[in-house]
Design a protein around this motif. Structure first.
Motif, PDB file in Angstrom:
ATOM      1  N   LYS A 448       0.844  -1.187   0.000  1.00  0.00           N
ATOM      2  CA  LYS A 448       0.000   0.000   0.000  1.00  0.00           C
ATOM      3  C   LYS A 448       0.892   1.254   0.000  1.00  0.00           C
ATOM      4  CE  LYS A 448      -4.242  -1.641   0.201  1.00  0.00           C
ATOM      5  NZ  LYS A 448      -3.909  -2.981  -0.242  1.00  0.00           N
ATOM      6  N   LYS A 449       0.559   2.191  -0.861  1.00  0.00           N
ATOM      7  CA  LYS A 449       1.356   3.407  -0.959  1.00  0.00           C
ATOM      8  C   LYS A 449       0.920   4.421   0.095  1.00  0.00           C
ATOM      9  CE  LYS A 449       2.537   3.121  -5.860  1.00  0.00           C
ATOM     10  NZ  LYS A 449       2.470   3.788  -7.171  1.00  0.00           N
ATOM     11  N   PRO A 450       1.871   4.939   0.880  1.00  0.00           N
ATOM     12  CA  PRO A 450       1.506   5.954   1.879  1.00  0.00           C
ATOM     13  C   PRO A 450       1.125   7.269   1.210  1.00  0.00           C
ATOM     14  CG  PRO A 450       3.894   5.615   1.840  1.00  0.00           C
ATOM     15  CD  PRO A 450       3.297   4.602   0.909  1.00  0.00           C
ATOM     16  N   ASP A 451       0.215   8.011   1.830  1.00  0.00           N
ATOM     17  CA  ASP A 451      -0.137   9.345   1.348  1.00  0.00           C
ATOM     18  C   ASP A 451       0.398  10.381   2.334  1.00  0.00           C
ATOM     19  OD1 ASP A 451      -1.837   9.226   3.500  1.00  0.00           O
ATOM     20  OD2 ASP A 451      -3.690   9.228   2.352  1.00  0.00           O
ATOM     21  N   GLN A 452      -0.017  11.644   2.153  1.00  0.00           N
ATOM     22  CA  GLN A 452       0.521  12.705   3.008  1.00  0.00           C
ATOM     23  C   GLN A 452       0.209  12.477   4.484  1.00  0.00           C
ATOM     24  OE1 GLN A 452      -1.816  12.971   0.636  1.00  0.00           O
ATOM     25  NE2 GLN A 452      -3.035  14.832   0.833  1.00  0.00           N
ATOM     26  N   SER A 453      -0.972  11.901   4.772  1.00  0.00           N
ATOM     27  CA  SER A 453      -1.342  11.638   6.163  1.00  0.00           C
ATOM     28  C   SER A 453      -0.444  10.565   6.777  1.00  0.00           C
ATOM     29  CB  SER A 453      -2.813  11.212   6.232  1.00  0.00           C
ATOM     30  OG  SER A 453      -3.198  10.940   7.546  1.00  0.00           O
ATOM     31  N   THR A 454      -0.157   9.514   6.000  1.00  0.00           N
ATOM     32  CA  THR A 454       0.724   8.438   6.479  1.00  0.00           C
ATOM     33  C   THR A 454       2.111   8.979   6.788  1.00  0.00           C
ATOM     34  OG1 THR A 454      -0.370   7.171   4.709  1.00  0.00           O
ATOM     35  CG2 THR A 454       1.275   6.016   6.031  1.00  0.00           C
ATOM     36  N   PHE A 455       2.659   9.749   5.845  1.00  0.00           N
ATOM     37  CA  PHE A 455       4.002  10.302   6.041  1.00  0.00           C
ATOM     38  C   PHE A 455       4.047  11.216   7.268  1.00  0.00           C
ATOM     39  CE2 PHE A 455       4.789   9.438   1.380  1.00  0.00           C
ATOM     40  CZ  PHE A 455       5.824   8.538   1.596  1.00  0.00           C
ATOM     41  N   ALA A 456       3.008  12.055   7.415  1.00  0.00           N
ATOM     42  CA  ALA A 456       2.978  12.990   8.558  1.00  0.00           C
ATOM     43  C   ALA A 456       2.965  12.218   9.874  1.00  0.00           C
ATOM     44  CB  ALA A 456       1.774  13.907   8.452  1.00  0.00           C
ATOM     45  N   CYS A 457       2.185  11.130   9.930  1.00  0.00           N
ATOM     46  CA  CYS A 457       2.121  10.318  11.163  1.00  0.00           C
ATOM     47  C   CYS A 457       3.452   9.616  11.430  1.00  0.00           C
ATOM     48  CB  CYS A 457       1.006   9.285  11.054  1.00  0.00           C
ATOM     49  SG  CYS A 457      -0.637   9.973  11.321  1.00  0.00           S
ATOM     50  N   GLY A 458       4.046   9.054  10.371  1.00  0.00           N
ATOM     51  CA  GLY A 458       5.334   8.380  10.522  1.00  0.00           C
ATOM     52  C   GLY A 458       6.406   9.329  11.023  1.00  0.00           C
ATOM     53  N   LEU A 459       6.443  10.531  10.469  1.00  0.00           N
ATOM     54  CA  LEU A 459       7.412  11.541  10.885  1.00  0.00           C
ATOM     55  C   LEU A 459       7.145  12.007  12.322  1.00  0.00           C
ATOM     56  CD1 LEU A 459       7.541  13.552   7.556  1.00  0.00           C
ATOM     57  CD2 LEU A 459       9.465  12.319   8.569  1.00  0.00           C
ATOM     58  N   SER A 460       5.871  12.113  12.671  1.00  0.00           N
ATOM     59  CA  SER A 460       5.505  12.508  14.029  1.00  0.00           C
ATOM     60  C   SER A 460       5.951  11.451  15.048  1.00  0.00           C
ATOM     61  CB  SER A 460       3.989  12.719  14.113  1.00  0.00           C
ATOM     62  OG  SER A 460       3.606  13.157  15.384  1.00  0.00           O
ATOM     63  N   ALA A 461       5.819  10.176  14.662  1.00  0.00           N
ATOM     64  CA  ALA A 461       6.290   9.094  15.542  1.00  0.00           C
ATOM     65  C   ALA A 461       7.802   9.193  15.744  1.00  0.00           C
ATOM     66  CB  ALA A 461       5.918   7.738  14.947  1.00  0.00           C
ATOM     67  N   CYS A 462       8.518   9.451  14.649  1.00  0.00           N
ATOM     68  CA  CYS A 462       9.977   9.626  14.745  1.00  0.00           C
ATOM     69  C   CYS A 462      10.317  10.816  15.641  1.00  0.00           C
ATOM     70  CB  CYS A 462      10.574   9.845  13.356  1.00  0.00           C
ATOM     71  SG  CYS A 462      10.503   8.389  12.298  1.00  0.00           S
ATOM     72  N   ALA A 463       9.548  11.875  15.534  1.00  0.00           N
ATOM     73  CA  ALA A 463       9.785  13.077  16.343  1.00  0.00           C
ATOM     74  C   ALA A 463       9.642  12.758  17.826  1.00  0.00           C
ATOM     75  CB  ALA A 463       8.812  14.181  15.948  1.00  0.00           C
ATOM     76  N   ASN A 464       8.607  12.009  18.173  1.00  0.00           N
ATOM     77  CA  ASN A 464       8.368  11.683  19.586  1.00  0.00           C
ATOM     78  C   ASN A 464       9.377  10.687  20.132  1.00  0.00           C
ATOM     79  OD1 ASN A 464       5.736  12.969  20.694  1.00  0.00           O
ATOM     80  ND2 ASN A 464       5.228  12.395  18.597  1.00  0.00           N
ATOM     81  N   LEU A 465       9.990   9.898  19.238  1.00  0.00           N
ATOM     82  CA  LEU A 465      10.997   8.927  19.665  1.00  0.00           C
ATOM     83  C   LEU A 465      12.415   9.454  19.470  1.00  0.00           C
ATOM     84  CD1 LEU A 465       9.417   5.761  18.004  1.00  0.00           C
ATOM     85  CD2 LEU A 465       9.582   6.173  20.453  1.00  0.00           C
ATOM     86  N   ALA A 466      12.522  10.656  18.878  1.00  0.00           N
ATOM     87  CA  ALA A 466      13.829  11.225  18.493  1.00  0.00           C
ATOM     88  C   ALA A 466      14.604  10.230  17.631  1.00  0.00           C
ATOM     89  CB  ALA A 466      14.636  11.616  19.725  1.00  0.00           C
ATOM     90  N   ALA A 467      13.870   9.498  16.766  1.00  0.00           N
ATOM     91  CA  ALA A 467      14.468   8.481  15.890  1.00  0.00           C
ATOM     92  C   ALA A 467      14.918   9.150  14.600  1.00  0.00           C
ATOM     93  CB  ALA A 467      13.455   7.372  15.608  1.00  0.00           C
ATOM     94  N   LEU A 468      16.070   9.805  14.663  1.00  0.00           N
ATOM     95  CA  LEU A 468      16.535  10.630  13.551  1.00  0.00           C
ATOM     96  C   LEU A 468      16.804   9.819  12.285  1.00  0.00           C
ATOM     97  CD1 LEU A 468      17.470  13.373  12.468  1.00  0.00           C
ATOM     98  CD2 LEU A 468      19.733  12.888  13.416  1.00  0.00           C
ATOM     99  N   GLN A 469      17.470   8.674  12.420  1.00  0.00           N
ATOM    100  CA  GLN A 469      17.845   7.903  11.232  1.00  0.00           C
ATOM    101  C   GLN A 469      16.615   7.384  10.485  1.00  0.00           C
ATOM    102  OE1 GLN A 469      20.874   7.946  10.021  1.00  0.00           O
ATOM    103  NE2 GLN A 469      21.381   9.209  11.814  1.00  0.00           N
ATOM    104  N   VAL A 470      15.628   6.879  11.246  1.00  0.00           N
ATOM    105  CA  VAL A 470      14.377   6.418  10.622  1.00  0.00           C
ATOM    106  C   VAL A 470      13.656   7.603   9.985  1.00  0.00           C
ATOM    107  CG1 VAL A 470      12.146   5.299  10.999  1.00  0.00           C
ATOM    108  CG2 VAL A 470      14.163   4.500  12.230  1.00  0.00           C
ATOM    109  N   GLY A 471      13.664   8.748  10.671  1.00  0.00           N
ATOM    110  CA  GLY A 471      13.050   9.960  10.129  1.00  0.00           C
ATOM    111  C   GLY A 471      13.680  10.382   8.819  1.00  0.00           C
ATOM    112  N   LYS A 472      15.021  10.250   8.736  1.00  0.00           N
ATOM    113  CA  LYS A 472      15.724  10.594   7.486  1.00  0.00           C
ATOM    114  C   LYS A 472      15.305   9.662   6.342  1.00  0.00           C
ATOM    115  CE  LYS A 472      20.013  12.807   9.015  1.00  0.00           C
ATOM    116  NZ  LYS A 472      21.483  12.645   9.081  1.00  0.00           N
ATOM    117  N   GLN A 473      15.136   8.374   6.677  1.00  0.00           N
ATOM    118  CA  GLN A 473      14.700   7.410   5.660  1.00  0.00           C
ATOM    119  C   GLN A 473      13.306   7.751   5.139  1.00  0.00           C
ATOM    120  OE1 GLN A 473      15.045   3.431   7.245  1.00  0.00           O
ATOM    121  NE2 GLN A 473      17.131   3.231   6.490  1.00  0.00           N
ATOM    122  N   ILE A 474      12.425   8.129   6.063  1.00  0.00           N
ATOM    123  CA  ILE A 474      11.074   8.528   5.648  1.00  0.00           C
ATOM    124  C   ILE A 474      11.140   9.791   4.789  1.00  0.00           C
ATOM    125  CG2 ILE A 474       8.810   9.314   6.469  1.00  0.00           C
ATOM    126  CD1 ILE A 474       9.115   7.478   8.870  1.00  0.00           C
TER     127      ILE A 474
END
Length: 744
Positions: A448-474
């Protein structure tokens, strides 16, 4: 005498056949079956009537059995069964029967070709079309042209159009409709000018096409040129004006109409409803010479739209023939007003519920947090659609029951992007950031292809976890997927980089946005404040004002927090004062908490306390918490105790409040008070929440809960920690460590 008897028998059979057809259409299939079985004389028409009745009521097996029993099936018989199969999407059975036909007529070919075109299977339709022996029939040609044009395959449609042996007006209009319905008005205009002949339908298509693309000037230009405009012409132009807010022009046009039917009246009422002018709609409704179900439904929708629920119900009660659409509109009104008991009563009165009606009820219960009721309705549904399942996921997530949301998600036969987004958003809402990221990854694995909402949620999760490397991949995925210019996603990127400590990367994202909004500014200001760049945050706020962007309450939380961290006390107080006086933003509890923290950090505790006492709004936990923290830093035990008592009233079960108060007493050697706080903590049955830490290693997030052996390498980790602790306690190790520090 004999001729008369034959005539009477023939007339009797004719009447019986007609009766079977009527019973089948009205759904009274058992009566039709009984009548057919009692018929002494049956002809081919009798069989065809009964087959049609079976098919219309979805009893395909019985229809096929009757067809196979027919002594002499004719073309109508074959076509009836094929049409029934296609109507019920049994295309394989229809194709097999079509292949067996001893002879086919134009209707047989058009049935199959039109079905494939309607379902977007153009290649299958074209294959059948190429097998046509009689190429003179324009019906199939027109259907193929229309099918290609609707899918935007204008070159294929035009090639077929040019090959047509005989073109009729329908052919020209089919081609024109392809252009106008797909917004290709330049090609449409060019084709219109080339047309050998035109009728009012052609002109109406042009008007409607320009209306759809928002070019009202061109639409009006064409409308004025129509040789003999019909009601459709007037209504199309009227609706165009209404849709674009030109309500006065719409009414002028309505008043100029040479003749009006119920459709034109409904269009004008709908225009007023769309513009929330319900009183004008009501006046026009009262003037109508005749009304249909659309008239009543439009008015009910209108009252619901402006929140006049009781008036909407009054109109529903007055409606001569109530339909599901009108009743669903009323249910929607009750749902919007959180009047679910009344919605439920009306729902139970409806004889036949459509999918929209079911989903409206589920959505209503979900919005009110009544998930038991929502689940009950959901389980009663025979044909659930994607909206039904997704609404249940969202509903359970909103009440914090993620286990049930996951269960619904897993039970789904098919999932779309909205399903995944609902689950991921649910994890985010409930602070389950790791689960949100895992679901983001699984979504990609499922194709399934992510849309803008999916990306925003994924990035928000990275922000709350301070998961910089995963955030860069996204971030890389965002660029590849073409969402890099989406404002929603860009703002999420700013927050992710800022919360991961890379505020200057956040600034680069900000500078790449074409049209920043207030959320973009707020995200970057908060990012600078969070990372200790208070002065830069204040400077950014000033740039925002120069850019002409009006600050909102969130802006001031960010900039006041920046002033607090940077020690800009006077500047912060000045900004706080300007909120209401200059920018008309009334201070909220969050703003007062920032100012209390600002004064507290500067040691101006008395001012901070006086501000809290003089506030127009009730102090919340954030304000008392800021005051308690400042009291501890500046060792003001009296004020700290007062703030702590207020805080414990608001958050009696929060561990950190008791710990902070206990530490304050311990620092002042008030051991009796320390013990009292501990006893109070036990009485309040406060359980200390397990500490949670996480680390990002090789693009994977590893989470650790204190006193939890859940991690697969927990024992190995504990051994390593014990060994490190033993080394640290070793005097020789400490001596070496101190020497290293001295060298630094």
């Amino acid at each position: 005498m004999t001729l008369r008897l034959i005539g009477e028998k023939g007339s009797h059979v004719f009447n019986q056949n007609l009766k079977i057809t009527q019973l089948g259409k009205s759904g009274r299939i058992e009566e039709a079956i009984k009548l057919f079985s009692l018929m002494k004389l049956k002809n081919t028409v009798s069989y065809n009537s009964m087959i049609s009745a079976y098919m219309k009521n979805g009893r395909l097996g019985e229809a096929r059995r009757l067809f196979d029993e027919m002594p002499y099936p004719n073309l109508v018989s074959w076509n009836s069964v094929i049409a029934g199969y296609l109507h019920n999407d049994k295309v394989e059975e229809a194709s097999q029967l079509f292949d067996k036909m001893p002879k086919r007529d134009r209707f047989s070919w058009s049935l199959m070709i039109t079905y494939f075109l309607r379902n977007g299977e153009l290649e299958k339709a074209r294959k059948l079309f190429d097998l046509l022996t009689d190429k003179r029939d324009s019906v199939c040609w027109n259907a193929m042209i229309s099918g290609y044009a609707k899918k935007g395959r204008f070159d294929d449609a035009k090639k077929l159009f040019d090959k047509m042996p005989v073109k009729d007006l329908v052919s020209w209009n089919s081609m024109l409709a392809g252009y106008t319905q797909n917004g290709e008005m330049r090609l449409g205009l060019q084709f219109f000018e080339e047309m050998d002949e035109r009728n009012v339908v052609s002109w109406n298509m042009m008007v409607d096409g320009f209306v759809e693309v928002g070019d009202l000037d061109s639409a009006w230009h064409f409308f004025e040129k129509i040789p003999n405009p019909n009601v459709v012409s007037w209504v199309t132009m009227l609706s165009g004006f209404a849709r674009n807010g030109e309500i006065v022009k719409a009414r002028t046009l309505f008043d100029q109409m040479p003749s009006r039917n119920v459709v034109s009246w409904n269009a004008m009422i709908a225009a007023y409803v769309q513009n929330c002018q319900i009183d004008e709609a009501k006046r026009l409704f009262m003037e109508m010479p005749e009304r249909d179900s659309v008239s009543w439904t439009t008015m009910i929708n209108g009252f619901v739209r402006v929140g006049k629920i009781d008036e909407a119900r009054e109109y529903l009660n007055r409606m001569p023939y109530k339909n599901t659409v009108a009743q669903t509109a009323m249910i929607s009104g009750y749902v919007q007003s959180k009047r679910m008991d009344e919605a439920s009563q009306l729902f139970c009165q409806i004889a036949t519920h459509d999918i929209v009606c079911w989903n409206t009820m589920i959505s209503g219960y979900a919005q009110c947090g009544r998930m038991d009721n929502a689940h009950c309705i959901f389980r009663q549904m025979v044909n659930r659609d994607m909206v039904s399942w997704n609404t249940m996921i969202v509903g359970y997530a909103q009440v914090g029951q993620m286990d049930k949301a996951i269960k619904i998600f897993e039970e789904m036969g098919q999932r779309n992007t909205v399903s995944w987004n609902s689950l991921i958003t649910g994890f985010m809402q409930n602070g389950l950031y790791l689960d949100a990221l895992k679901s983001f990854m699984l979504m990609g694995q499922e194709g399934k292809k992510p849309d803008q909402s999916t990306f925003a949620c994924g990035l928000s999760a990275c922000a709350n976890l301070a998961a910089l490397q995963v955030g860069k991949q996204i971030h890389h995925l965002v660029v590849k997927s073409g969402y890099v210019n989406d404002l929603y996603v860009s703002n999420a990127l700013i927050i992710m980089y800022a919360k991961s400590g890379r505020v200057f990367d956040a600034e680069l994202v900000f500078k790449d946005i074409d049209n920043v909004d207030v959320v973009s500014w707020n995200s970057l200001i908060a990012g600078f404040a969070l990372n200790g760049y208070g002065k830069e945050a204040v400077k950014l706020f000033e740039e925002m004002l120069v850019d002409g962007v009006a600050p909102d309450p969130v802006t001031f939380v960010g900039v006041l927090s920046a002033c607090s961290h940077a020690g800009l006390v006077d500047h912060g107080l000045e900004l706080f004062k300007s909120m209401s006086e200059v920018y008309s933003v009334e201070p909220l509890a969050e703003h007062y908490a920032c100012v209390v923290d600002l004064l507290g950090r500067a040691g101006r505790l008395e001012e901070a306390f006086n501000m809290v006492r003089g506030m127009k709004i009730k102090a919340n936990a954030g304000i008392w918490g800021a005051l308690l923290g400042a009291s501890r830093v500046h060792r003001n035990l009296k004020l700290g105790r007062h703030a702590a008592e207020k805080l414990l009233e608001l958050e009696p079960h929060k561990t950190s409040n008791y710990v902070l108060l206990s530490n304050m007493h311990a620092e002042s050697a008030s051991w009796e008070e320390v013990e009292r706080v501990r006893v109070l903590m036990k009485k309040s049955r406060v359980e200390k929440q397990p500490g949670c830490s996480w680390i990002e290693l090789r693009n994977e997030i590893h989470a650790f809960l204190s006193d939890s052996p859940a991690h697969p390498r927990a024992s190995e980790i504990c051994k390593t920690l014990k060994a490190l602790t033993a080394q640290i306690r070793n005097p020789g190790y400490l001596s070496d460590f101190n020497s290293l520090l001295d060298g630094v």
